[in-house]
Motif scaffolding. Structure first.
Motif, PDB file in Angstrom:
ATOM      1  N   LEU A  73     -17.834  -6.529 -93.945  1.00 22.42           N
ATOM      2  CA  LEU A  73     -17.123  -5.252 -93.888  1.00 22.42           C
ATOM      3  C   LEU A  73     -16.255  -5.140 -92.649  1.00 22.42           C
ATOM      4  O   LEU A  73     -16.396  -5.909 -91.698  1.00 22.42           O
ATOM      5  N   ASP A  74     -15.366  -4.167 -92.697  1.00 23.94           N
ATOM      6  CA  ASP A  74     -14.450  -3.911 -91.590  1.00 23.94           C
ATOM      7  C   ASP A  74     -15.250  -3.481 -90.366  1.00 23.94           C
ATOM      8  O   ASP A  74     -16.180  -2.679 -90.456  1.00 23.94           O
ATOM      9  N   ASP A  75     -14.881  -4.014 -89.214  1.00 21.57           N
ATOM     10  CA  ASP A  75     -15.585  -3.689 -87.972  1.00 21.57           C
ATOM     11  C   ASP A  75     -15.619  -2.181 -87.708  1.00 21.57           C
ATOM     12  O   ASP A  75     -16.595  -1.669 -87.158  1.00 21.57           O
ATOM     13  N   VAL A  76     -14.567  -1.467 -88.121  1.00 20.42           N
ATOM     14  CA  VAL A  76     -14.510  -0.013 -87.893  1.00 20.42           C
ATOM     15  C   VAL A  76     -15.718   0.683 -88.517  1.00 20.42           C
ATOM     16  O   VAL A  76     -16.315   1.587 -87.928  1.00 20.42           O
ATOM     17  N   ALA A  77     -16.100   0.247 -89.714  1.00 23.99           N
ATOM     18  CA  ALA A  77     -17.205   0.886 -90.423  1.00 23.99           C
ATOM     19  C   ALA A  77     -18.546   0.671 -89.729  1.00 23.99           C
ATOM     20  O   ALA A  77     -19.455   1.492 -89.843  1.00 23.99           O
ATOM     21  N   THR A  78     -18.668  -0.442 -88.994  1.00 24.71           N
ATOM     22  CA  THR A  78     -19.950  -0.776 -88.377  1.00 24.71           C
ATOM     23  C   THR A  78     -20.300   0.093 -87.173  1.00 24.71           C
ATOM     24  O   THR A  78     -21.392   0.005 -86.645  1.00 24.71           O
ATOM     25  N   HIS A  79     -19.380   0.941 -86.742  1.00 20.94           N
ATOM     26  CA  HIS A  79     -19.646   1.807 -85.593  1.00 20.94           C
ATOM     27  C   HIS A  79     -20.063   3.222 -86.026  1.00 20.94           C
ATOM     28  O   HIS A  79     -20.328   4.075 -85.179  1.00 20.94           O
ATOM     29  N   ARG A  80     -20.138   3.434 -87.323  1.00 22.30           N
ATOM     30  CA  ARG A  80     -20.541   4.746 -87.822  1.00 22.30           C
ATOM     31  C   ARG A  80     -22.064   4.858 -87.803  1.00 22.30           C
ATOM     32  O   ARG A  80     -22.770   3.886 -88.045  1.00 22.30           O
ATOM     33  N   PRO A  81     -22.572   6.065 -87.510  1.00 17.15           N
ATOM     34  CA  PRO A  81     -24.023   6.268 -87.516  1.00 17.15           C
ATOM     35  C   PRO A  81     -24.625   5.839 -88.852  1.00 17.15           C
ATOM     36  O   PRO A  81     -24.001   5.985 -89.896  1.00 17.15           O
ATOM     37  N   PHE A  82     -25.800   5.329 -88.815  1.00 19.52           N
ATOM     38  CA  PHE A  82     -26.555   4.825 -89.963  1.00 19.52           C
ATOM     39  C   PHE A  82     -26.051   3.454 -90.396  1.00 19.52           C
ATOM     40  O   PHE A  82     -26.833   2.506 -90.472  1.00 19.52           O
ATOM     41  N   ILE A  83     -24.735   3.326 -90.682  1.00 15.79           N
ATOM     42  CA  ILE A  83     -24.187   2.018 -91.043  1.00 15.79           C
ATOM     43  C   ILE A  83     -24.358   1.054 -89.881  1.00 15.79           C
ATOM     44  O   ILE A  83     -24.627  -0.139 -90.065  1.00 15.79           O
ATOM     45  N   ARG A  84     -24.233   1.564 -88.671  1.00 11.02           N
ATOM     46  CA  ARG A  84     -24.416   0.741 -87.469  1.00 11.02           C
ATOM     47  C   ARG A  84     -25.806   0.108 -87.458  1.00 11.02           C
ATOM     48  O   ARG A  84     -25.962  -1.086 -87.197  1.00 11.02           O
ATOM     49  N   LEU A  95     -15.389  -7.857 -89.736  1.00 10.60           N
ATOM     50  CA  LEU A  95     -14.029  -8.368 -89.688  1.00 10.60           C
ATOM     51  C   LEU A  95     -13.169  -7.447 -88.827  1.00 10.60           C
ATOM     52  O   LEU A  95     -12.957  -6.285 -89.165  1.00 10.60           O
ATOM     53  N   VAL A  96     -12.716  -7.955 -87.699  1.00  7.03           N
ATOM     54  CA  VAL A  96     -11.795  -7.209 -86.839  1.00  7.03           C
ATOM     55  C   VAL A  96     -10.394  -7.559 -87.344  1.00  7.03           C
ATOM     56  O   VAL A  96      -9.827  -8.594 -86.982  1.00  7.03           O
ATOM     57  N   LYS A  97      -9.841  -6.703 -88.192  1.00  4.34           N
ATOM     58  CA  LYS A  97      -8.641  -7.061 -88.943  1.00  4.34           C
ATOM     59  C   LYS A  97      -7.410  -7.335 -88.088  1.00  4.34           C
ATOM     60  O   LYS A  97      -6.528  -8.078 -88.494  1.00  4.34           O
ATOM     61  N   HIS A  98      -7.341  -6.726 -86.907  1.00  8.76           N
ATOM     62  CA  HIS A  98      -6.174  -6.957 -86.058  1.00  8.76           C
ATOM     63  C   HIS A  98      -6.306  -8.236 -85.226  1.00  8.76           C
ATOM     64  O   HIS A  98      -5.400  -8.589 -84.481  1.00  8.76           O
ATOM     65  N   SER A  99      -7.441  -8.928 -85.379  1.00  9.95           N
ATOM     66  CA  SER A  99      -7.678 -10.162 -84.633  1.00  9.95           C
ATOM     67  C   SER A  99      -7.800 -11.338 -85.596  1.00  9.95           C
ATOM     68  O   SER A  99      -8.825 -11.500 -86.266  1.00  9.95           O
ATOM     69  N   THR A 100      -6.762 -12.140 -85.681  1.00  9.14           N
ATOM     70  CA  THR A 100      -6.770 -13.299 -86.576  1.00  9.14           C
ATOM     71  C   THR A 100      -7.898 -14.264 -86.223  1.00  9.14           C
ATOM     72  O   THR A 100      -8.580 -14.793 -87.105  1.00  9.14           O
ATOM     73  N   SER A 102     -10.796 -13.581 -84.891  1.00  7.99           N
ATOM     74  CA  SER A 102     -12.068 -13.018 -85.336  1.00  7.99           C
ATOM     75  C   SER A 102     -12.275 -13.207 -86.827  1.00  7.99           C
ATOM     76  O   SER A 102     -13.370 -13.573 -87.280  1.00  7.99           O
ATOM     77  N   VAL A 103     -11.237 -12.975 -87.620  1.00  6.62           N
ATOM     78  CA  VAL A 103     -11.334 -13.097 -89.070  1.00  6.62           C
ATOM     79  C   VAL A 103     -11.577 -14.543 -89.480  1.00  6.62           C
ATOM     80  O   VAL A 103     -12.442 -14.835 -90.316  1.00  6.62           O
ATOM     81  N   VAL A 104     -10.829 -15.470 -88.879  1.00  7.02           N
ATOM     82  CA  VAL A 104     -10.990 -16.888 -89.187  1.00  7.02           C
ATOM     83  C   VAL A 104     -12.394 -17.365 -88.825  1.00  7.02           C
ATOM     84  O   VAL A 104     -13.040 -18.084 -89.599  1.00  7.02           O
ATOM     85  N   LYS A 105     -12.877 -16.941 -87.669  1.00  9.45           N
ATOM     86  CA  LYS A 105     -14.221 -17.316 -87.221  1.00  9.45           C
ATOM     87  C   LYS A 105     -15.287 -16.758 -88.177  1.00  9.45           C
ATOM     88  O   LYS A 105     -16.238 -17.457 -88.539  1.00  9.45           O
ATOM     89  N   ALA A 106     -15.109 -15.500 -88.598  1.00 13.40           N
ATOM     90  CA  ALA A 106     -16.079 -14.869 -89.494  1.00 13.40           C
ATOM     91  C   ALA A 106     -16.133 -15.589 -90.839  1.00 13.40           C
ATOM     92  O   ALA A 106     -17.219 -15.891 -91.358  1.00 13.40           O
ATOM     93  N   TYR A 107     -14.974 -15.898 -91.408  1.00 13.80           N
ATOM     94  CA  TYR A 107     -14.958 -16.571 -92.708  1.00 13.80           C
ATOM     95  C   TYR A 107     -15.516 -17.988 -92.611  1.00 13.80           C
ATOM     96  O   TYR A 107     -16.135 -18.487 -93.563  1.00 13.80           O
ATOM     97  N   SER A 108     -15.334 -18.640 -91.471  1.00 10.64           N
ATOM     98  CA  SER A 108     -15.904 -19.975 -91.273  1.00 10.64           C
ATOM     99  C   SER A 108     -17.428 -19.893 -91.265  1.00 10.64           C
ATOM    100  O   SER A 108     -18.114 -20.720 -91.881  1.00 10.64           O
ATOM    101  N   GLU A 109     -17.964 -18.876 -90.584  1.00 12.06           N
ATOM    102  CA  GLU A 109     -19.415 -18.684 -90.527  1.00 12.06           C
ATOM    103  C   GLU A 109     -19.971 -18.316 -91.896  1.00 12.06           C
ATOM    104  O   GLU A 109     -21.048 -18.771 -92.294  1.00 12.06           O
TER     105      GLU A 109
END
Length: 213
Positions: A73-84, A95-100, A102-109
């Motif tokens: 999921l989008d990194d923004v969502a992970t900072h919301r209460p409960f979802i965090r 996925l930090v969408k503004h960071s290429t 970060s996205v490449v590293k996440a998909y590799s993992e």
């Protein structure tokens, strides 16, 4: 538990988080119905792809899913209460969408973990801005990991979850989770990620057309 993970096993954290999710869904007065559970692959290491209608969608899937399932999921969502807290207790990739990088590293993992037997859930639309349950664009990048891992893709059609908020929790319509026929790697072998995205979207759209008239 979420902030002292070293004290608990993966199974303990998942079980407790699932209990918390079910409590939250039940206390909100939501009803969840699951269909096609027999379509869930027996072998772990599959990639669950669902349409996205409302913020409760991941919880609704976890509510009725019989096995451990991580989430992307989008990194923004992970900072919301409960979802965090959920993302700390259940295997998750942000996925930090503004960071290429970060996205490449996440998909590799994710690719490595799919090969190792980790199941993941993703919402290829990346949001739920479309009105009245209509499908948005399925982002091709979401399918890089399953393509490289050569794993089974499990399409999921979510029906009526958008009505919960549109009607101010006054609807009695249950959220329907339809697990569709899995797509074996041999079926999408040789396809580009764009073609895979269109294949999965078409399968889900065909099912939604039956229920959302």
């Amino acid at each position: 538990m979420a902030f002292h993970q070293h004290k608990y096993t993966v199974d303990q954290m998942y079980a407790y988080c699932l209990k918390m999710i079910k409590f939250a869904v039940d206390e909100a007065g939501l009803k969840v119905q699951a269909f096609g559970l027999e379509n869930i692959p027996e072998k772990d290491g599959f990639y669950l792809c669902a349409n996205h209608q409302e913020k409760y969608d991941p919880l609704a899937i976890w509510y009725c899913f019989p096995r451990q399932l991580g989430v992307i999921l989008d990194d923004v969502a992970t900072h919301r209460p409960f979802i965090r807290e959920v993302c700390r207790l259940i295997k998750s990739k942000k996925l930090v969408k503004h960071s290429t990088h970060s996205v490449v590293k996440a998909y590799s993992e994710i690719t490595k973990e799919l090969k190792a037997g980790q199941n993941y859930m993703v919402f290829p639309e990346g949001g739920y801005e479309e009105e009245q349950g209509k499908l948005g664009e399925f982002h091709a990048g979401s399918f890089k990991s399953p393509q490289r891992a050569h794993c089974t893709i499990l399409p999921v059609a979510i029906v009526d979850s958008y009505k919960i908020f549109d009607r101010g929790f006054q609807t009695t319509n249950p959220i329907q989770i339809h697990y569709l026929k899995p797509i074996a790697p041999e079926e999408y072998d040789g396809m580009s990620t764009t073609e895979i995205a269109e294949l999965v979207k078409a399968r889900i759209q065909a099912h939604l057309d039956i229920y959302q008239k």
